[in-house]
Design a protein around this motif. Structure first.
Motif, short mmCIF file in Angstrom:
data_model
loop_
_atom_site.label_atom_id
_atom_site.label_comp_id
_atom_site.label_asym_id
_atom_site.label_seq_id
_atom_site.Cartn_x
_atom_site.Cartn_y
_atom_site.Cartn_z
N ARG A 9 -1.85 -3.10 -8.10
CA ARG A 9 -1.20 -3.12 -6.83
C ARG A 9 -0.14 -4.26 -6.80
O ARG A 9 -0.47 -5.17 -7.44
CB ARG A 9 -2.45 -3.58 -5.99
CG ARG A 9 -2.39 -3.46 -4.47
CD ARG A 9 -2.30 -1.96 -4.08
NE ARG A 9 -3.12 -1.59 -2.87
CZ ARG A 9 -2.90 -0.46 -2.47
NH1 ARG A 9 -1.96 0.49 -3.09
NH2 ARG A 9 -3.37 -0.26 -1.21
N CYS A 59 0.99 -1.21 -0.03
CA CYS A 59 -0.18 -0.08 -0.15
C CYS A 59 0.92 1.30 0.02
O CYS A 59 1.92 1.08 0.65
CB CYS A 59 -0.83 -0.12 1.25
SG CYS A 59 -2.00 1.44 1.43
N CYS A 84 -5.99 -3.36 8.35
CA CYS A 84 -5.02 -2.26 8.73
C CYS A 84 -5.35 -1.82 10.16
O CYS A 84 -4.49 -1.32 10.86
CB CYS A 84 -5.70 -0.76 8.21
SG CYS A 84 -5.53 -0.61 6.40
N SER A 144 0.50 3.73 1.42
CA SER A 144 0.94 4.05 3.41
C SER A 144 2.00 3.39 3.88
O SER A 144 2.61 3.95 4.61
CB SER A 144 -0.47 4.01 4.00
OG SER A 144 -0.80 2.87 4.09
N CYS A 184 -7.32 -3.34 2.31
CA CYS A 184 -7.14 -1.82 2.53
C CYS A 184 -7.65 -1.14 1.37
O CYS A 184 -8.49 -0.24 1.57
CB CYS A 184 -5.52 -1.27 3.00
SG CYS A 184 -5.29 0.46 2.96
N HIS A 240 -0.53 -4.27 5.47
CA HIS A 240 -1.65 -4.31 6.05
C HIS A 240 -2.68 -4.66 5.27
O HIS A 240 -3.92 -4.21 5.25
CB HIS A 240 -2.10 -3.16 6.93
CG HIS A 240 -2.30 -1.58 6.20
ND1 HIS A 240 -1.82 -0.70 6.66
CD2 HIS A 240 -2.35 -1.56 4.82
CE1 HIS A 240 -2.16 0.33 5.59
NE2 HIS A 240 -2.23 -0.32 4.52
N GLU A 241 -2.22 -5.62 4.05
CA GLU A 241 -3.22 -6.05 3.17
C GLU A 241 -2.83 -7.68 3.27
O GLU A 241 -2.16 -8.08 2.39
CB GLU A 241 -2.90 -5.62 1.71
CG GLU A 241 -3.60 -4.22 1.68
CD GLU A 241 -3.52 -3.46 0.29
OE1 GLU A 241 -3.94 -2.52 0.10
OE2 GLU A 241 -2.73 -4.12 -0.48
ZN ZN Z 1 -3.06 0.71 3.19
#
Ligand code: ZN
Ligand code: ZN
Length: 346
Positions: free
Chosen positions: A338, A41, A89, A43, A158, A63-64
């Protein structure tokens, strides 16, 4: 405690490298998950770079998370060994505040516990999904339905929920004109979900480079924001604009694209404050809002929705030793759409 292999950033802005971390022993309500896939991600990169403030190192981002349950604590009722599961997340919250009770754990007034770059209730730092295994309380684990491939499901934890939650909240559906701003990891999920909800979907992207993909994923229209004519043509058009962009934007220009009572909802998180002329919301009674991920129950609902409509994320599967290169490519917007790490390569 179990020692597991992981990829970690040893310090802020440092490249990620292979290391080992300790996972806690399985407690009464814990689930041990063999991680199969972990999405990358944007983030993750913000946090490794400390773009959102001081962070905890070493940091294992991710967090995926999609994997298979390999052990459960004696009090666990939701899961069995062999179940296909996901973690997003957050891995804990206070569970007592009004928001937690309402299924809005992401807005826990005491603060939820992030999947990584956070400190758990036991005082130990949390480590994310770029690892072989993770131990999570069953209340923060969701089921990945049969019919969703685990690698394509990982980013839903996410990118999927971050776009699904506001699209539902602001009633994207038949008869509604919805714009998705940005055609990246979040944006491409926004397009798929808004289309599946029945809305008329427009992509607003910097260029027309990804137009073919956007239309294939369900967009009805596609415009370049680098073309000034776009803003004239689309003035007053949309009921909802979902912005997935994490760079500073000319908010006044985008607010002019809303109908009366329209909403501009931000899920991208720029590192710097942005400027706004408040007349942009006064005229037309417009809403400028934000939204963060979604609650656990809504995350399950989103996974079921995606399975029912037969789609996951569009992914590029990579080996763990390609993570640093993948970060560079995410920063250059060079991913469709992704990156997902095959954690068997850690
Ligand atoms: Zn994320
Ligand atoms: Zn709470």
């Amino acid at each position: 405690m179990t020692t597991v292999a992981a990829y970690a950033a040893p310090a802020a802005k440092a490249p990620l490298e292979r290391t080992t971390i300790e996972r806690r022993a399985v407690r009464e309500f814990d689930v041990l998950i063999d991680i199969r896939f972990a999405g990358i991600c944007h983030s993750d990169i913000h946090q490794v770079h400390e773009g959102w403030g001081e962070a905890i190192f070493p940091m294992v981002p991710g967090h995926e998370i999609a994997g298979i349950v390999s052990e459960v604590g004696p009090g666990v009722t939701k899961f069995q060994v062999g179940d296909r599961v996901g973690v997003g997340c957050m891995v804990d919250s206070c569970r007592e505040c009004d928001n937690c009770k309402a299924g809005l754990e992401q807005y826990c007034t005491g603060g939820n516990v992030g999947t990584y770059n956070a400190v758990g209730k036991d005082g130990e730092p949390t480590y994310g999904g770029y690892a072989e295994k993770i131990v999570v309380d069953e209340n923060f684990v969701v089921t990945i339905p049969e019919g969703l491939a685990l690698d394509e499901a990982a980013p839903l934890l996410c990118a999927g929920i971050t776009t699904y939650s506001p699209l539902k909240h602001w009633n994207a559906g038949p008869g509604k004109k919805v714009a998705i701003l940005g055609m990246g990891g979040l944006g491409h999920m926004g397009v798929k979900i808004a289309h599946a909800l029945g809305a008329e979907v427009t992509v607003l992207s910097q260029s027309l480079r990804k137009q073919d993909d956007g239309l294939k994923l369900g967009a009805d229209h596609y415009y370049a924001t680098s073309d000034e004519a776009t803003f004239k043509e689309l003035a007053g058009t949309f009921d909802l604009i979902l912005s997935t962009v994490s760079a500073p934007l000319n908010l006044d220009a985008y607010l002019s694209l809303l109908k009366t009572d329209g909403a501009f909802v931000n899920v991208g998180a720029p590192e710097e404050p942005v400027a706004l002329n408040l007349f942009s919301v006064i005229g037309g009674r417009k809403t400028l809002a934000g939204s963060g991920i979604g609650g656990i129950q809504e995350t399950q609902e989103m996974l079921d929705f995606c399975a029912e409509h037969g789609f996951g994320a569009e992914i590029e599967l990579i080996r763990a030793d390609e993570i640093n290169e993948a970060y560079e490519r995410v920063l250059a917007s060079d991913v469709r759409y992704r990156f997902v790490i095959d954690t068997a390569t850690i």
